[in-house]
Write a protein that holds these residues in place. Structure first.
Motif, PDB file in Angstrom:
ATOM      1  N   ALA A 195      70.812  18.276  31.133  1.00 28.16           N
ATOM      2  CA  ALA A 195      71.753  17.973  29.935  1.00 28.16           C
ATOM      3  C   ALA A 195      71.448  16.982  28.948  1.00 28.16           C
ATOM      4  N   GLU A 196      71.511  15.853  30.087  1.00 27.07           N
ATOM      5  CA  GLU A 196      71.163  14.507  29.466  1.00 27.07           C
ATOM      6  C   GLU A 196      69.637  14.621  28.924  1.00 27.07           C
ATOM      7  N   GLN A 197      68.698  15.019  29.718  1.00 26.86           N
ATOM      8  CA  GLN A 197      67.202  14.891  29.028  1.00 26.86           C
ATOM      9  C   GLN A 197      67.161  15.752  27.840  1.00 26.86           C
ATOM     10  N   LEU A 198      68.047  16.748  27.766  1.00 21.82           N
ATOM     11  CA  LEU A 198      67.972  17.638  26.611  1.00 21.82           C
ATOM     12  C   LEU A 198      68.340  16.601  25.461  1.00 21.82           C
ATOM     13  N   HIS A 213      67.290  13.616  20.417  1.00 19.18           N
ATOM     14  CA  HIS A 213      67.231  12.181  19.808  1.00 19.18           C
ATOM     15  C   HIS A 213      65.950  11.708  19.260  1.00 19.18           C
ATOM     16  N   LYS A 214      65.117  11.895  20.277  1.00 19.99           N
ATOM     17  CA  LYS A 214      63.793  11.396  19.984  1.00 19.99           C
ATOM     18  C   LYS A 214      63.160  12.109  18.894  1.00 19.99           C
ATOM     19  N   THR A 215      63.089  13.404  18.836  1.00 19.54           N
ATOM     20  CA  THR A 215      62.570  14.417  17.848  1.00 19.54           C
ATOM     21  C   THR A 215      63.350  14.241  16.709  1.00 19.54           C
ATOM     22  N   TYR A 216      64.743  14.316  16.477  1.00 21.35           N
ATOM     23  CA  TYR A 216      65.156  14.240  15.232  1.00 21.35           C
ATOM     24  C   TYR A 216      65.015  12.993  14.575  1.00 21.35           C
ATOM     25  N   GLN A 217      64.874  11.824  15.432  1.00 18.52           N
ATOM     26  CA  GLN A 217      64.366  10.559  14.861  1.00 18.52           C
ATOM     27  C   GLN A 217      62.929  10.475  14.173  1.00 18.52           C
ATOM     28  N   GLU A 218      62.193  11.255  14.744  1.00 22.22           N
ATOM     29  CA  GLU A 218      60.711  11.507  14.014  1.00 22.22           C
ATOM     30  C   GLU A 218      60.839  12.265  13.037  1.00 22.22           C
ATOM     31  N   THR A 219      61.447  13.350  12.851  1.00 23.34           N
ATOM     32  CA  THR A 219      61.446  14.646  12.064  1.00 23.34           C
ATOM     33  C   THR A 219      62.380  15.039  11.209  1.00 23.34           C
ATOM     34  N   SER A 220      63.673  14.564  11.685  1.00 24.41           N
ATOM     35  CA  SER A 220      64.847  14.854  11.002  1.00 24.41           C
ATOM     36  C   SER A 220      65.185  16.451  11.129  1.00 24.41           C
ATOM     37  N   GLN A 221      64.799  16.883  12.045  1.00 26.37           N
ATOM     38  CA  GLN A 221      64.854  18.346  12.411  1.00 26.37           C
ATOM     39  C   GLN A 221      65.099  18.562  14.061  1.00 26.37           C
ATOM     40  N   ILE A 222      65.846  19.654  14.472  1.00 25.92           N
ATOM     41  CA  ILE A 222      65.533  19.993  15.750  1.00 25.92           C
ATOM     42  C   ILE A 222      64.888  21.057  15.845  1.00 25.92           C
ATOM     43  N   PRO A 223      63.773  21.207  16.826  1.00 28.61           N
ATOM     44  CA  PRO A 223      62.676  22.261  16.864  1.00 28.61           C
ATOM     45  C   PRO A 223      63.218  23.486  17.463  1.00 28.61           C
ATOM     46  N   ASN A 224      62.616  24.590  17.189  1.00 25.23           N
ATOM     47  CA  ASN A 224      63.319  25.933  17.867  1.00 25.23           C
ATOM     48  C   ASN A 224      63.162  25.657  19.444  1.00 25.23           C
ATOM     49  N   ASP A 225      62.349  25.238  20.029  1.00 27.62           N
ATOM     50  CA  ASP A 225      62.338  25.149  21.600  1.00 27.62           C
ATOM     51  C   ASP A 225      63.535  24.405  22.123  1.00 27.62           C
ATOM     52  N   LEU A 226      63.973  23.306  21.423  1.00 28.45           N
ATOM     53  CA  LEU A 226      65.101  22.514  21.605  1.00 28.45           C
ATOM     54  C   LEU A 226      66.504  23.141  21.329  1.00 28.45           C
ATOM     55  N   LEU A 227      66.503  24.125  20.133  1.00 30.19           N
ATOM     56  CA  LEU A 227      67.669  24.870  20.046  1.00 30.19           C
ATOM     57  C   LEU A 227      68.050  25.944  20.898  1.00 30.19           C
ATOM     58  N   ILE A 228      66.738  26.748  21.457  1.00 26.29           N
ATOM     59  CA  ILE A 228      66.883  27.623  22.475  1.00 26.29           C
ATOM     60  C   ILE A 228      67.254  27.058  23.862  1.00 26.29           C
ATOM     61  N   ALA A 229      66.892  25.808  24.067  1.00 19.33           N
ATOM     62  CA  ALA A 229      67.368  25.229  25.398  1.00 19.33           C
ATOM     63  C   ALA A 229      68.812  24.786  25.048  1.00 19.33           C
ATOM     64  N   LEU A 230      69.403  24.340  24.051  1.00 16.44           N
ATOM     65  CA  LEU A 230      70.604  24.294  23.951  1.00 16.44           C
ATOM     66  C   LEU A 230      71.321  25.369  24.268  1.00 16.44           C
ATOM     67  N   ARG A 231      71.131  26.680  23.499  1.00 16.58           N
ATOM     68  CA  ARG A 231      71.794  27.744  24.023  1.00 16.58           C
ATOM     69  C   ARG A 231      71.729  27.969  25.292  1.00 16.58           C
TER      70      ARG A 231
END
Length: 138
Positions: A9-12, A17-35
């Motif tokens: 969870a900490e790594q997620l 954080h890293k991806t959102y800082q760069e793109t202002s979005q959460i990509p699908n693979d991270l959304l799936i991991a969250l779920r």
């Protein structure tokens, strides 16, 4: 503050954080991991983030509390340091049944922090003490 979340969870949250800082979005693979990691409350937490429902209250002494406006409009005061939320879902699903790591309110706080979109509000030490004394147990 030392987190008591599982390493996955900490790594997620770091990846978000890293991806959102760069793109202002959460990509699908991270959304799936969250779920996958947090179950059905992940979507509800993301909805709270989209609604700007999370505010960090900070006092001059360094104390922090997070207020989250739930889907029904109820205001919940959450504490990351001990993973506490006074909502019924936290008491039942997380504490009593041990079926989840967090409720949607605490997850929304973590997501807002990872995305750096938490609203900030300064309060006096006296206001923080009053807030803390009003927090009721589930």
């Amino acid at each position: 503050m030392r987190s008591v979340l599982p390493a996955v969870a900490e790594q997620l949250f770091r990846d978000i954080h890293k991806t959102y800082q760069e793109t202002s979005q959460i990509p699908n693979d991270l959304l799936i991991a969250l779920r996958f990691v947090f179950g059905p409350c992940a979507l509800q937490a993301l909805d709270l983030v989209d609604q700007h429902s999370v505010t960090c209250l900070s006092s001059p002494s360094g104390r922090k509390a997070f207020q989250v406006v739930g889907g029904s409009g109820t205001l919940y005061t959450c504490f990351l340091s001990c993973h506490y939320c006074p909502c019924p879902a936290f008491a039942y699903t997380v504490l009593r049944r041990n079926e989840g790591l967090l409720c949607k309110h605490i997850l929304a706080v973590y997501l807002c922090q990872a995305m750096a979109v938490t609203q900030q509000e300064s309060v006096s030490d006296q206001q923080m003490s009053i807030l803390l004394s009003r927090t009721s147990a589930p």
